[in-house]
Design a protein around this motif. Structure first.
Motif, mmCIF file in Angstrom:
data_model
loop_
_atom_site.group_PDB
_atom_site.id
_atom_site.type_symbol
_atom_site.label_atom_id
_atom_site.label_comp_id
_atom_site.label_asym_id
_atom_site.label_seq_id
_atom_site.Cartn_x
_atom_site.Cartn_y
_atom_site.Cartn_z
ATOM 1 N N ILE A 129 -3.058 -8.624 -4.144
ATOM 2 C CA ILE A 129 -2.027 -7.823 -4.814
ATOM 3 C C ILE A 129 -2.402 -6.344 -4.968
ATOM 4 O O ILE A 129 -1.638 -5.479 -4.524
ATOM 5 N N PRO A 130 -3.539 -5.990 -5.572
ATOM 6 C CA PRO A 130 -3.816 -4.560 -5.734
ATOM 7 C C PRO A 130 -4.032 -3.833 -4.408
ATOM 8 O O PRO A 130 -3.638 -2.677 -4.255
ATOM 9 N N ILE A 131 -4.594 -4.526 -3.429
ATOM 10 C CA ILE A 131 -4.846 -3.902 -2.128
ATOM 11 C C ILE A 131 -3.525 -3.670 -1.404
ATOM 12 O O ILE A 131 -3.269 -2.572 -0.886
ATOM 13 N N VAL A 132 -2.681 -4.686 -1.373
ATOM 14 C CA VAL A 132 -1.378 -4.575 -0.702
ATOM 15 C C VAL A 132 -0.535 -3.501 -1.378
ATOM 16 O O VAL A 132 0.087 -2.667 -0.709
ATOM 17 N N SER A 133 -0.529 -3.495 -2.693
ATOM 18 C CA SER A 133 0.277 -2.519 -3.422
ATOM 19 C C SER A 133 -0.182 -1.094 -3.112
ATOM 20 O O SER A 133 0.637 -0.209 -2.879
ATOM 21 N N SER A 134 -1.478 -0.889 -3.070
ATOM 22 C CA SER A 134 -2.021 0.440 -2.763
ATOM 23 C C SER A 134 -1.622 0.890 -1.352
ATOM 24 O O SER A 134 -1.185 2.025 -1.148
ATOM 25 N N TYR A 135 -1.776 -0.011 -0.380
ATOM 26 C CA TYR A 135 -1.387 0.337 0.986
ATOM 27 C C TYR A 135 0.119 0.567 1.085
ATOM 28 O O TYR A 135 0.570 1.495 1.759
ATOM 29 N N TYR A 136 0.901 -0.271 0.432
ATOM 30 C CA TYR A 136 2.351 -0.107 0.486
ATOM 31 C C TYR A 136 2.751 1.263 -0.066
ATOM 32 O O TYR A 136 3.585 1.958 0.520
ATOM 33 N N GLN A 137 2.163 1.641 -1.184
ATOM 34 C CA GLN A 137 2.496 2.935 -1.784
ATOM 35 C C GLN A 137 2.188 4.076 -0.820
ATOM 36 O O GLN A 137 2.960 5.034 -0.715
ATOM 37 N N ALA A 138 1.072 3.972 -0.109
ATOM 38 C CA ALA A 138 0.701 5.024 0.844
ATOM 39 C C ALA A 138 1.623 5.022 2.059
ATOM 40 O O ALA A 138 2.083 6.078 2.500
ATOM 41 N N ILE A 139 1.908 3.849 2.600
ATOM 42 C CA ILE A 139 2.755 3.755 3.792
ATOM 43 C C ILE A 139 4.180 4.202 3.487
ATOM 44 O O ILE A 139 4.773 4.980 4.227
ATOM 45 N N ALA A 140 4.735 3.700 2.389
ATOM 46 C CA ALA A 140 6.130 3.986 2.045
ATOM 47 C C ALA A 140 6.289 5.281 1.262
ATOM 48 O O ALA A 140 7.418 5.696 0.983
ATOM 49 N N GLN A 141 5.182 5.895 0.904
ATOM 50 C CA GLN A 141 5.191 7.150 0.147
ATOM 51 C C GLN A 141 6.030 6.982 -1.124
ATOM 52 O O GLN A 141 6.985 7.713 -1.360
ATOM 53 N N GLU A 181 10.983 0.381 13.567
ATOM 54 C CA GLU A 181 11.696 0.345 12.287
ATOM 55 C C GLU A 181 11.016 1.187 11.214
ATOM 56 O O GLU A 181 11.259 1.003 10.021
ATOM 57 N N LEU A 182 10.165 2.114 11.636
ATOM 58 C CA LEU A 182 9.486 2.991 10.675
ATOM 59 C C LEU A 182 9.963 4.420 10.858
ATOM 60 O O LEU A 182 10.116 4.887 11.984
ATOM 61 N N ASP A 183 10.147 5.105 9.743
ATOM 62 C CA ASP A 183 10.501 6.518 9.851
ATOM 63 C C ASP A 183 9.257 7.316 10.240
ATOM 64 O O ASP A 183 8.143 6.788 10.302
ATOM 65 N N GLU A 184 9.434 8.596 10.502
ATOM 66 C CA GLU A 184 8.347 9.430 11.021
ATOM 67 C C GLU A 184 7.142 9.474 10.093
ATOM 68 O O GLU A 184 5.996 9.399 10.537
ATOM 69 N N GLY A 185 7.372 9.567 8.784
ATOM 70 C CA GLY A 185 6.267 9.609 7.828
ATOM 71 C C GLY A 185 5.437 8.336 7.875
ATOM 72 O O GLY A 185 4.199 8.380 7.839
#
Length: 170
Positions: A10-22, A121-125
């Motif tokens: 959970i904490p690892i996925v959440s951290s990566y998600y926040q970075a990927i999805a900004q 399916e990913l935007d440029e960022g």
């Protein structure tokens, strides 16, 4: 063991998600197991015996850990009900990066990462984040849009498959 793994993710996925999805929204993961709930009341063999006729008619087992599921929440909302394809793709990437991190912790080295048509399916960022996150991970990426690699400041080898022939590109 599965619950423990999910809690570690959970904490690892959440951290990566926040970075990927900004985003600042947190990911929550819930492990759902009807099988585990049923085991509190009865033995596994009793449960299998009860479901035998149903399983036979269905042609597969209707009870067991293979039926367990994960639920994902973003900002306290069930992603199954509202998430876009880009949000799901970002979550899948976050899960992959978390998996890589856990494997690195356990084995001391990163596994080989395979990504199939990940840019579609990913935007440029999110595309840029992904590419720059792969610096220390040996990765094979399939894509119909090799233009994504033009701005990459990392070593890479590009291959093109045309009419069954593999050609090395610069």
């Amino acid at each position: 063991t599965r619950n423990e793994l999910v809690q570690n993710l959970i904490p690892i996925v959440s951290s990566y998600y926040q970075a990927i999805a900004q985003t600042s929204e947190m990911i929550e993961i819930f492990y759902r197991s009807e099988y585990e709930k049923a085991l509190i009341k009865e033995s596994y063999l009793d449960l299998l015996a009860k479901s035998y006729e149903t399983d036979l008619a269905a042609g597969n087992t209707t009870l067991g850990p293979q039926r367990d599921d994960l639920q994902f929440f973003l900002g306290q909302k069930n992603m199954q009900n509202f998430a876009s394809r880009g949000e799901w793709r970002s979550l899948v990437l976050a899960l992959k990066f978390a998996e890589i991190e856990l494997l690195k912790q356990k084995h001391g080295k990163a596994p080989l990462l395979l990504l199939d048509d990940v840019f579609s399916e990913l935007d440029e960022g999110r595309q840029n984040y992904l590419l720059h996150s792969l610096a220390d991970i040996q990765t094979f990426i399939t894509t119909t849009h090799p233009i994504f690699f033009n701005e990459l400041n990392l070593p890479y080898q590009l291959y093109e498959v045309e009419e069954g022939e593999i050609k090395i590109k610069a």
